[in-house]
Motif scaffolding. Structure first.
Motif, short mmCIF file in Angstrom:
data_model
loop_
_atom_site.label_atom_id
_atom_site.label_comp_id
_atom_site.label_asym_id
_atom_site.label_seq_id
_atom_site.Cartn_x
_atom_site.Cartn_y
_atom_site.Cartn_z
N ARG A 36 0.73 -0.79 -0.08
CA ARG A 36 0.24 0.53 0.15
C ARG A 36 0.98 0.67 -0.24
NH1 ARG A 36 -3.83 3.06 4.62
NH2 ARG A 36 -5.32 3.26 3.31
N LEU A 37 0.92 1.64 -1.46
CA LEU A 37 1.36 2.86 -0.55
C LEU A 37 0.95 4.20 -0.76
CD1 LEU A 37 3.04 2.95 -4.77
CD2 LEU A 37 3.92 2.38 -2.65
N THR A 38 1.56 5.58 -0.17
CA THR A 38 0.57 6.29 1.31
C THR A 38 1.33 7.61 -0.11
OG1 THR A 38 -0.06 4.95 2.35
CG2 THR A 38 0.70 7.61 2.58
N CYS A 39 0.43 9.00 -0.09
CA CYS A 39 1.43 9.97 -1.06
C CYS A 39 0.71 10.95 -0.03
CB CYS A 39 0.52 10.31 -2.45
SG CYS A 39 0.92 11.81 -3.21
N ALA A 40 1.81 11.91 1.16
CA ALA A 40 0.93 13.30 1.97
C ALA A 40 1.47 14.23 0.94
CB ALA A 40 1.98 13.08 2.78
N VAL A 41 0.97 15.48 1.16
CA VAL A 41 1.47 16.51 0.91
C VAL A 41 0.92 17.40 1.87
CG1 VAL A 41 -0.44 17.45 -1.37
CG2 VAL A 41 0.06 15.54 -1.55
N SER A 42 1.70 17.87 2.06
CA SER A 42 1.98 18.98 2.60
C SER A 42 2.71 20.76 1.85
CB SER A 42 3.09 18.86 3.96
OG SER A 42 4.18 18.99 3.40
N GLY A 43 2.27 21.72 2.87
CA GLY A 43 2.75 22.95 1.96
C GLY A 43 0.96 23.49 2.17
N ARG A 44 1.20 24.65 1.29
CA ARG A 44 0.66 26.23 1.23
C ARG A 44 -0.75 24.96 0.95
NH1 ARG A 44 -1.31 26.79 -3.35
NH2 ARG A 44 0.21 26.51 -5.54
N THR A 45 -2.28 25.82 1.18
CA THR A 45 -3.43 25.60 1.57
C THR A 45 -4.17 25.47 0.03
OG1 THR A 45 -3.78 26.15 4.45
CG2 THR A 45 -5.65 25.24 2.20
N PHE A 46 -4.72 24.25 -0.27
CA PHE A 46 -4.84 24.38 -1.21
C PHE A 46 -5.81 22.67 -2.44
CE2 PHE A 46 -2.30 21.17 -4.37
CZ PHE A 46 -1.74 20.33 -3.91
N MET A 47 -6.04 23.12 -2.84
CA MET A 47 -7.09 21.70 -3.06
C MET A 47 -6.68 21.01 -4.24
SD MET A 47 -11.38 21.19 -4.71
CE MET A 47 -11.08 21.79 -6.57
N ALA A 48 -6.16 19.83 -4.50
CA ALA A 48 -5.40 18.70 -5.03
C ALA A 48 -6.97 17.61 -5.86
CB ALA A 48 -4.86 17.46 -4.60
N TYR A 49 -6.97 18.55 -7.12
CA TYR A 49 -8.39 18.50 -7.84
C TYR A 49 -7.68 16.66 -8.02
CZ TYR A 49 -11.30 18.91 -11.36
OH TYR A 49 -12.88 18.55 -12.03
N ILE A 50 -6.89 16.61 -8.53
CA ILE A 50 -6.99 15.37 -9.49
C ILE A 50 -4.81 14.54 -8.52
CG2 ILE A 50 -5.63 13.84 -11.30
CD1 ILE A 50 -6.60 15.78 -12.95
N MET A 51 -5.50 13.45 -8.27
CA MET A 51 -4.21 12.87 -7.44
C MET A 51 -4.08 11.59 -8.52
SD MET A 51 -5.18 13.45 -3.50
CE MET A 51 -2.80 13.33 -3.14
N GLY A 52 -2.76 11.39 -8.66
CA GLY A 52 -2.16 10.54 -9.66
C GLY A 52 -1.31 9.82 -9.02
N TRP A 53 -1.08 8.28 -9.48
CA TRP A 53 0.28 7.86 -9.21
C TRP A 53 1.06 7.14 -10.62
CZ3 TRP A 53 2.56 6.83 -4.65
CH2 TRP A 53 1.97 7.23 -3.57
N PHE A 54 2.11 7.10 -11.33
CA PHE A 54 2.86 7.08 -12.20
C PHE A 54 3.91 6.41 -11.79
CE2 PHE A 54 1.31 9.69 -15.85
CZ PHE A 54 0.20 10.39 -14.69
N ARG A 55 4.32 5.16 -12.77
CA ARG A 55 5.87 4.76 -12.70
C ARG A 55 6.88 4.87 -13.62
NH1 ARG A 55 2.45 -1.46 -12.55
NH2 ARG A 55 2.55 -1.77 -14.57
N GLN A 56 8.11 4.29 -13.40
CA GLN A 56 9.12 4.77 -13.96
C GLN A 56 9.92 3.53 -13.44
OE1 GLN A 56 11.69 7.79 -14.20
NE2 GLN A 56 11.83 6.78 -16.95
N ALA A 57 9.28 2.20 -14.83
CA ALA A 57 10.90 0.73 -14.48
C ALA A 57 12.06 1.00 -15.09
CB ALA A 57 9.95 -0.29 -15.24
N PRO A 58 13.03 -0.02 -14.63
CA PRO A 58 14.59 0.10 -14.63
C PRO A 58 14.02 0.73 -16.58
CG PRO A 58 14.57 -0.95 -13.57
CD PRO A 58 13.19 -0.32 -13.89
N GLY A 59 14.87 2.24 -17.17
CA GLY A 59 15.16 1.39 -18.61
C GLY A 59 13.86 1.92 -19.52
N LYS A 60 12.84 2.16 -19.01
CA LYS A 60 11.61 2.85 -19.42
C LYS A 60 10.91 3.77 -19.45
CE LYS A 60 10.02 -1.93 -19.83
NZ LYS A 60 8.53 -2.85 -19.64
N GLU A 61 10.11 4.66 -19.91
CA GLU A 61 10.01 5.69 -19.92
C GLU A 61 8.67 5.32 -18.96
OE1 GLU A 61 9.89 7.39 -24.25
OE2 GLU A 61 8.31 6.93 -22.95
N ARG A 62 8.08 6.76 -17.88
CA ARG A 62 6.78 6.89 -16.70
C ARG A 62 6.18 6.70 -17.94
NH1 ARG A 62 7.25 12.16 -13.53
NH2 ARG A 62 7.09 13.56 -15.50
#
Length: 131
Positions: free
Chosen positions: A19-45
């Motif tokens: 289970r991956l977790t992404c914690a967002v911090s900093g100034r107050t804002f609305m994350a309209y979209i939250m997404g996950w990408f990945r990049q394998a060795p030798g490949k594009e994201r």
């Protein structure tokens, strides 16, 4: 300033879960979209999954659709990626990304899968799946 920090990566055997977790911090804002990408060795994201602010719209890479689940907790400014039935081909560095700018509903699904549509990125967490 907005900061994204991913956690939860690690090494598992094929068929395992993480289970991956992404914690967002900093100034107050609305994350309209939250997404996950990945990049394998030798490949594009590549796009993995994304979720809209209301969670009414979720979009997945076809190869993970029946195995991964994206969710979010807006009160905690956090996104999650539950990954089940992991395969060696899931091995990659997984990045969290957020988009602050609003997208017209008719463009939402198309935009979710494009990395240039996102405004902020984390540094990634490594997932290694052994056979």
């Amino acid at each position: 300033q907005v900061h994204l920090v991913e956690s939860g990566g690690g090494s598992v055997e094929a068929g395992g879960s993480l289970r991956l977790t992404c914690a967002v911090s900093g100034r107050t804002f609305m994350a309209y979209i939250m997404g996950w990408f990945r990049q394998a060795p030798g490949k594009e994201r590549e796009f993995v999954a994304a979720i809209s602010w209301s969670a009414n719209t979720r979009h997945y890479l076809d190869s993970v659709k029946d195995r991964f689940t994206i969710s979010r907790d807006n009160d905690k400014n956090t996104a999650y990626l539950q990954m089940n039935s992991l395969k060696p081909e899931d091995t990659a560095v997984y990045f969290c990304a957020v988009r602050e700018r609003v997208i017209p509903p008719r463009q939402l699904m198309d935009s979710m899968g494009l990395d240039h549509e996102y405004d902020y990125w984390g540094k990634g967490t490594l997932v290694t799946v052994s056979s």
